[in-house]
Design a protein around this motif. Structure first.
Motif, mmCIF file in Angstrom:
data_model
loop_
_atom_site.group_PDB
_atom_site.id
_atom_site.type_symbol
_atom_site.label_atom_id
_atom_site.label_comp_id
_atom_site.label_asym_id
_atom_site.label_seq_id
_atom_site.Cartn_x
_atom_site.Cartn_y
_atom_site.Cartn_z
ATOM 1 N N GLN A 1 0.845 -1.193 0.000
ATOM 2 C CA GLN A 1 0.000 0.000 0.000
ATOM 3 C C GLN A 1 0.877 1.238 0.000
ATOM 4 O O GLN A 1 1.907 1.289 0.673
ATOM 5 C CB GLN A 1 -0.914 0.005 1.231
ATOM 6 N N HIS A 2 0.452 2.234 -0.746
ATOM 7 C CA HIS A 2 1.212 3.481 -0.864
ATOM 8 C C HIS A 2 0.921 4.353 0.351
ATOM 9 O O HIS A 2 -0.230 4.598 0.691
ATOM 10 C CB HIS A 2 0.813 4.198 -2.159
ATOM 11 N N ALA A 3 1.972 4.843 1.012
ATOM 12 C CA ALA A 3 1.791 5.731 2.165
ATOM 13 C C ALA A 3 1.342 7.114 1.693
ATOM 14 O O ALA A 3 1.510 7.484 0.525
ATOM 15 C CB ALA A 3 3.092 5.838 2.961
ATOM 16 N N ASP A 4 0.777 7.881 2.625
ATOM 17 C CA ASP A 4 0.207 9.183 2.300
ATOM 18 C C ASP A 4 1.274 10.269 2.334
ATOM 19 O O ASP A 4 1.268 11.160 3.191
ATOM 20 C CB ASP A 4 -0.927 9.518 3.276
ATOM 21 N N CYS A 5 2.225 10.190 1.419
ATOM 22 C CA CYS A 5 3.213 11.251 1.226
ATOM 23 C C CYS A 5 3.786 11.081 -0.185
ATOM 24 O O CYS A 5 3.627 10.025 -0.800
ATOM 25 C CB CYS A 5 4.314 11.224 2.291
ATOM 26 N N PRO A 6 4.416 12.124 -0.718
ATOM 27 C CA PRO A 6 4.820 12.081 -2.124
ATOM 28 C C PRO A 6 6.001 11.147 -2.372
ATOM 29 O O PRO A 6 6.806 10.874 -1.476
ATOM 30 C CB PRO A 6 5.194 13.535 -2.421
ATOM 31 N N GLU A 7 6.098 10.661 -3.599
ATOM 32 C CA GLU A 7 7.290 9.951 -4.030
ATOM 33 C C GLU A 7 8.409 10.976 -4.228
ATOM 34 O O GLU A 7 8.160 12.110 -4.643
ATOM 35 C CB GLU A 7 7.005 9.203 -5.326
ATOM 36 N N LEU A 8 9.643 10.560 -3.948
ATOM 37 C CA LEU A 8 10.768 11.494 -3.981
ATOM 38 C C LEU A 8 11.866 11.005 -4.910
ATOM 39 O O LEU A 8 12.076 9.796 -5.078
ATOM 40 C CB LEU A 8 11.366 11.676 -2.578
ATOM 41 N N GLU A 9 12.547 11.956 -5.502
ATOM 42 C CA GLU A 9 13.825 11.702 -6.158
ATOM 43 C C GLU A 9 14.908 12.285 -5.262
ATOM 44 O O GLU A 9 14.731 13.360 -4.680
ATOM 45 C CB GLU A 9 13.891 12.370 -7.528
ATOM 46 N N TRP A 10 16.025 11.587 -5.143
ATOM 47 C CA TRP A 10 17.144 12.096 -4.348
ATOM 48 C C TRP A 10 18.396 12.081 -5.199
ATOM 49 O O TRP A 10 18.680 11.089 -5.886
ATOM 50 C CB TRP A 10 17.346 11.241 -3.103
ATOM 51 N N TYR A 11 19.137 13.215 -5.161
ATOM 52 C CA TYR A 11 20.339 13.368 -5.973
ATOM 53 C C TYR A 11 21.536 13.580 -5.062
ATOM 54 O O TYR A 11 21.572 14.526 -4.270
ATOM 55 C CB TYR A 11 20.181 14.557 -6.926
ATOM 56 N N SER A 12 22.497 12.690 -5.143
ATOM 57 C CA SER A 12 23.636 12.725 -4.231
ATOM 58 C C SER A 12 24.542 13.916 -4.516
ATOM 59 O O SER A 12 24.475 14.545 -5.577
ATOM 60 C CB SER A 12 24.441 11.426 -4.344
ATOM 61 N N ASP A 13 25.408 14.204 -3.560
ATOM 62 C CA ASP A 13 26.377 15.282 -3.676
ATOM 63 C C ASP A 13 27.577 14.756 -4.469
ATOM 64 O O ASP A 13 28.393 13.996 -3.956
ATOM 65 C CB ASP A 13 26.802 15.733 -2.277
ATOM 66 N N GLY A 14 27.676 15.122 -5.727
ATOM 67 C CA GLY A 14 28.761 14.613 -6.564
ATOM 68 C C GLY A 14 28.623 15.081 -7.989
ATOM 69 O O GLY A 14 27.797 15.942 -8.313
ATOM 70 N N ASN A 15 29.410 14.509 -8.865
ATOM 71 C CA ASN A 15 29.413 14.867 -10.285
ATOM 72 C C ASN A 15 28.259 14.167 -10.982
ATOM 73 O O ASN A 15 28.303 12.958 -11.220
ATOM 74 C CB ASN A 15 30.748 14.469 -10.917
ATOM 75 N N SER A 16 27.236 14.923 -11.334
ATOM 76 C CA SER A 16 26.019 14.328 -11.899
ATOM 77 C C SER A 16 26.201 13.840 -13.336
ATOM 78 O O SER A 16 25.276 13.262 -13.906
ATOM 79 C CB SER A 16 24.872 15.344 -11.848
ATOM 80 N N PHE A 17 27.377 14.054 -13.920
ATOM 81 C CA PHE A 17 27.667 13.555 -15.271
ATOM 82 C C PHE A 17 28.474 12.260 -15.248
ATOM 83 O O PHE A 17 28.716 11.661 -16.291
ATOM 84 C CB PHE A 17 28.426 14.619 -16.085
ATOM 85 N N ASP A 18 28.885 11.836 -14.049
ATOM 86 C CA ASP A 18 29.718 10.639 -13.922
ATOM 87 C C ASP A 18 28.903 9.373 -14.180
ATOM 88 O O ASP A 18 27.716 9.305 -13.844
ATOM 89 C CB ASP A 18 30.327 10.588 -12.515
ATOM 90 N N GLU A 19 29.545 8.350 -14.755
ATOM 91 C CA GLU A 19 28.857 7.097 -15.061
ATOM 92 C C GLU A 19 28.412 6.361 -13.803
ATOM 93 O O GLU A 19 27.500 5.537 -13.860
ATOM 94 C CB GLU A 19 29.765 6.189 -15.897
ATOM 95 N N GLN A 20 29.046 6.633 -12.665
ATOM 96 C CA GLN A 20 28.687 5.985 -11.408
ATOM 97 C C GLN A 20 27.935 6.923 -10.457
ATOM 98 O O GLN A 20 27.778 6.604 -9.274
ATOM 99 C CB GLN A 20 29.949 5.447 -10.710
ATOM 100 N N TYR A 21 27.496 8.062 -10.975
ATOM 101 C CA TYR A 21 26.752 9.000 -10.130
ATOM 102 C C TYR A 21 25.493 8.324 -9.580
ATOM 103 O O TYR A 21 24.788 7.601 -10.297
ATOM 104 C CB TYR A 21 26.356 10.240 -10.924
ATOM 105 N N LEU A 22 25.213 8.573 -8.281
ATOM 106 C CA LEU A 22 24.078 7.930 -7.614
ATOM 107 C C LEU A 22 22.908 8.888 -7.454
ATOM 108 O O LEU A 22 23.032 9.955 -6.851
ATOM 109 C CB LEU A 22 24.494 7.417 -6.237
ATOM 110 N N SER A 23 21.768 8.490 -8.000
ATOM 111 C CA SER A 23 20.492 9.134 -7.691
ATOM 112 C C SER A 23 19.545 8.025 -7.236
ATOM 113 O O SER A 23 19.813 6.840 -7.445
ATOM 114 C CB SER A 23 19.924 9.874 -8.906
ATOM 115 N N GLN A 24 18.465 8.406 -6.594
ATOM 116 C CA GLN A 24 17.553 7.410 -6.032
ATOM 117 C C GLN A 24 16.103 7.822 -6.248
ATOM 118 O O GLN A 24 15.784 9.012 -6.351
ATOM 119 C CB GLN A 24 17.798 7.232 -4.526
ATOM 120 N N ILE A 25 15.229 6.819 -6.258
ATOM 121 C CA ILE A 25 13.786 7.028 -6.247
ATOM 122 C C ILE A 25 13.262 6.417 -4.951
ATOM 123 O O ILE A 25 13.557 5.268 -4.639
ATOM 124 C CB ILE A 25 13.112 6.358 -7.460
ATOM 125 N N TRP A 26 12.501 7.218 -4.205
ATOM 126 C CA TRP A 26 11.939 6.765 -2.930
ATOM 127 C C TRP A 26 10.423 6.604 -3.088
ATOM 128 O O TRP A 26 9.726 7.569 -3.406
ATOM 129 C CB TRP A 26 12.194 7.778 -1.820
#
Length: 286
Positions: free
Chosen positions: A253-278
């Motif tokens: 069941q989906h909780a009553d709050c928005p889905e989030l994207e999270w972008y780590s502190d780093g080089n966003s053009f790097d092949e190993q750059y980490l972002s997340q979907i919550w």
């Protein structure tokens, strides 16, 4: 620790208790390893493996009981109690349903018995994910309104504008997250159903000038998906995967709050750059 690693630990725990300790599976210990309630773990197990956890354990017990009958001189009554059956009668019924023959026939005849091997989990996935319980936190930032279908163009432009006008640096300077990183999130535009509101925000307890959006995210359990690679492609591909595969078989069941994207502190053009979907989910057992 990622979900698949926890699952492999639980599978190892099951085998250790069935084969070495010869003790019942303790739901509390399984829950502790999984990091969530036992009921919630059972849902995830069924979703990932197309078999219930209780059924998997039963199949493994009857597989091992078959080995014992063919390779040892143990009495049927001892084997039945060893694998948690109340009586030889209940064990014989379960054994026959699983193998197609009785324990006595399995021992006396040269027959092949059914085998359900120990499950092995592949740790490497295109998108690894895990469950994380997070406390409530405050987000502040700025928003834009865009029409449905425009988001793939408008949102990258919004990020670029925030970097150019200094607002991005302002958010980074007050980031209280651990680890640090910025959030992106969608809201529904209340006055227009064909409009989307997208915000760039940061977790902080400080007062900030020039913000037009503030939000408290309640304490929640999150399914967190790792996306590797340059953005926005990596996060867009992550959403595509969720919509086409994961959410199609969504077991929670989906909780009553928005889905989030999270972008780590780093080089966003790097092949190993980490972002997340919550994805916020409800643990019904808590």
């Amino acid at each position: 620790m990622e979900w698949n690693e926890k699952l492999q630990m639980i599978l190892d725990y099951v085998e250790n208790h069935l084969q070495r300790k010869q003790e019942p599976i303790d739901p509390k210990e399984v829950s502790q390893i999984a990091g969530c309630s036992f009921g919630f773990f059972q849902k995830v197990f069924s979703y990932m493996n197309d078999i219930s956890f209780s059924e998997y354990i039963r199949f493994r017990k009857l597989t091992l009981a078959g080995y014992d009958l063919k390779s040892t001189e143990k009495k049927v009554i001892d084997i039945s109690y060893q694998y948690g059956y109340d009586s030889p009668t209940s064990f014989t019924k379960a054994f026959q349903q699983f193998h197609g023959i009785t324990p006595k026939e399995a021992r006396e005849k040269d027959v092949k018995l059914r085998v359900v091997p120990k499950m092995q989990v592949s740790i490497r996935q295109q998108y690894s994910w895990r469950l994380e319980q997070k406390p409530a936190f405050r987000l502040v930032g700025k928003s834009i309104i865009c029409s449905a279908g425009e988001q793939h163009q408008k949102i990258p432009e919004f990020w670029s504008d925030c970097q150019k006008n200094g607002f991005f640096s302002q958010l980074v300077s007050i980031d209280k997250g651990a680890p640090k990183g910025l959030f992106g999130l969608f809201h529904s535009e209340k006055s227009r159903v064909d409009k989307l509101q997208y915000s760039i925000m940061v977790m902080t307890d400080e007062d900030v000038l020039n913000v037009d959006c503030e939000m408290w995210i309640p304490e929640a359990l999150w399914a967190v998906f790792d996306c590797r690679g340059p953005v926005p492609e990596a996060i867009q591909n992550g959403w595509k995967y969720l919509q086409q595969e994961w959410i199609m078989k969504y077991p929670f069941q989906h909780a009553d709050c928005p889905e989030l994207e999270w972008y780590s502190d780093g080089n966003s053009f790097d092949e190993q750059y980490l972002s997340q979907i919550w994805i916020p989910v409800i643990d019904e057992e808590k």
